[in-house]
Design a protein around this motif. Structure first.
Motif, PDB file in Angstrom:
ATOM      1  N   ARG A 143       0.802  -1.367  -0.063  1.00  0.00           N
ATOM      2  CA  ARG A 143      -0.029   0.023  -0.101  1.00  0.00           C
ATOM      3  C   ARG A 143       0.882   1.311  -0.075  1.00  0.00           C
ATOM      4  NH1 ARG A 143      -4.211  -1.297   3.518  1.00  0.00           N
ATOM      5  NH2 ARG A 143      -5.194  -2.036   1.851  1.00  0.00           N
ATOM      6  N   ALA A 144       2.064   1.284   0.784  1.00  0.00           N
ATOM      7  CA  ALA A 144       2.999   2.220   0.681  1.00  0.00           C
ATOM      8  C   ALA A 144       3.485   2.602  -0.825  1.00  0.00           C
ATOM      9  CB  ALA A 144       4.179   2.268   1.452  1.00  0.00           C
ATOM     10  N   VAL A 145       3.837   1.530  -1.634  1.00  0.00           N
ATOM     11  CA  VAL A 145       4.001   1.758  -2.835  1.00  0.00           C
ATOM     12  C   VAL A 145       2.986   2.443  -3.725  1.00  0.00           C
ATOM     13  CG1 VAL A 145       4.569   0.634  -5.133  1.00  0.00           C
ATOM     14  CG2 VAL A 145       5.534  -0.207  -3.008  1.00  0.00           C
ATOM     15  N   GLU A 146       1.632   2.042  -3.543  1.00  0.00           N
ATOM     16  CA  GLU A 146       0.617   2.396  -4.285  1.00  0.00           C
ATOM     17  C   GLU A 146       0.312   3.982  -3.875  1.00  0.00           C
ATOM     18  OE1 GLU A 146      -4.248   2.017  -3.966  1.00  0.00           O
ATOM     19  OE2 GLU A 146      -3.246   0.653  -3.330  1.00  0.00           O
ATOM     20  N   LEU A 147       0.539   4.250  -2.569  1.00  0.00           N
ATOM     21  CA  LEU A 147       0.255   5.667  -2.195  1.00  0.00           C
ATOM     22  C   LEU A 147       1.273   6.621  -2.768  1.00  0.00           C
ATOM     23  CD1 LEU A 147      -0.824   5.191   1.481  1.00  0.00           C
ATOM     24  CD2 LEU A 147      -2.263   5.712  -0.424  1.00  0.00           C
ATOM     25  N   LEU A 148       2.594   6.141  -2.635  1.00  0.00           N
ATOM     26  CA  LEU A 148       3.727   7.122  -3.121  1.00  0.00           C
ATOM     27  C   LEU A 148       3.945   7.080  -4.530  1.00  0.00           C
ATOM     28  CD1 LEU A 148       6.152   5.868  -0.384  1.00  0.00           C
ATOM     29  CD2 LEU A 148       5.428   8.117  -0.999  1.00  0.00           C
ATOM     30  N   LEU A 149       3.536   6.034  -5.362  1.00  0.00           N
ATOM     31  CA  LEU A 149       3.642   6.038  -6.766  1.00  0.00           C
ATOM     32  C   LEU A 149       2.629   6.728  -7.643  1.00  0.00           C
ATOM     33  CD1 LEU A 149       6.143   4.156  -6.273  1.00  0.00           C
ATOM     34  CD2 LEU A 149       5.469   2.879  -8.100  1.00  0.00           C
ATOM     35  N   LEU A 150       1.158   6.745  -6.921  1.00  0.00           N
ATOM     36  CA  LEU A 150       0.228   7.177  -7.767  1.00  0.00           C
ATOM     37  C   LEU A 150      -0.015   8.573  -7.096  1.00  0.00           C
ATOM     38  CD1 LEU A 150      -2.539   3.954  -7.796  1.00  0.00           C
ATOM     39  CD2 LEU A 150      -0.981   4.845  -9.616  1.00  0.00           C
ATOM     40  N   ALA A 151       0.328   8.858  -5.934  1.00  0.00           N
ATOM     41  CA  ALA A 151       0.189  10.163  -5.363  1.00  0.00           C
ATOM     42  C   ALA A 151      -1.135  10.993  -5.264  1.00  0.00           C
ATOM     43  CB  ALA A 151       1.094  11.000  -6.121  1.00  0.00           C
TER      44      ALA A 151
END
Length: 261
Positions: free
Chosen positions: A157-165
């Motif tokens: 989920r951290a990847v999702e939040l940081l990449l999709l912003a």
């Protein structure tokens, strides 16, 4: 102390208010330096036993002030604000030997969201939202977000939040752990945060600091690392007046009084 950061003391609770409401309390050099230096002072201030971090107006913090940043980029692309400002602020918040409560009213974006994630508790209301805005301006995360966010929401989920912003609104933020408490009224965010901080300040703050250190080691270390940290922490806490008074209070069936020593 510059007025971009307001410092209010109520008993053993210190409330730090980012005070640039006209710019969503975004970070200028002055504000970063004021916050960094004040946190350094509070770390060893025995009269301060809990900290509340808040933003003035309708936002918590919009992250880096991009207008100032753009002006600085015209002079040089070799900016060192992460090492000089954001890293020390993040380190102070994460290792603060007393509880930190973030009163997240409104938007917390970029470095503002990062610093909120380093608090021990995050209180929000209906208009609270988080935005990991770094990729939107061609930057990687900073201010400890690569360390704190996976621990709170998990790696994927951290990847999702940081990449999709993309913005995370209040209810979703609460569901995935970005908020500790979600209130029904934005006006109550700061008072409830201060109430929680006062409750913590009246507690065994030496033990709280030790617990925070244990968790920082246990999160990333081995069982042996955790056991060693626990043994050291109990050695320290066991010698405190707070521990002795609490044991005596238990034996004599009375409520303990903690003094943070």
């Amino acid at each position: 102390m510059t007025d971009v950061l307001l410092v209010d003391r109520t008993d053993a609770v210190v409330t730090l208010t980012l005070n640039r409401p006209e710019a969503m309390n975004s970070f200028t050099v002055d504000l970063k330096e004021a916050l960094r230096d004040t946190l350094a002072q509070l770390e060893t201030d025995r009269s301060c036993r809990a900290i509340v971090l808040a933003g003035a107006g309708n936002a918590f913090c919009g992250g880096q002030d991009l207008r100032e940043h753009a002006a600085l980029l015209e002079k040089s692309t070799d900016l060192d604000t992460v090492r000089v400002h954001y890293n020390p602020i993040a380190q102070r918040l994460a290792s603060m030997p007393k509880p930190v409560v973030a009163a997240v009213r409104g938007m917390a974006a970029g470095a503002g969201a990062s610093l909120a994630m380093l608090a021990d508790f995050r209180i929000g209301g209906p208009k609270t939202s988080f935005l990991m805005a770094f990729a939107n301006v061609g930057l990687a995360g900073d201010s400890g977000i690569s360390w704190s966010l996976p621990r709170i929401v998990g790696h994927a989920r951290a990847v999702e939040l940081l990449l999709l912003a993309e913005p995370v609104k209040a209810q979703r933020a609460y569901e995935i752990g970005m908020l500790s408490r979600l209130l029904e009224d934005d006006e109550q965010v700061l008072p409830v945060a201060q109430e929680l901080a006062a409750r913590l300040a009246a507690g065994p703050t030496v033990a709280y600091g030790a617990i925070k250190r244990e968790l920082s080691i246990g999160d990333a270390g081995t069982l042996s690392d955790a056991l060693a940290a626990e043994a050291q922490a109990q050695s320290i806490c066991g010698a405190t007046a707070d521990h002795k008074n609490a044991v005596d209070a238990f034996v004599n069936k009375r409520k303990p009084v903690y003094e943070g020593r």
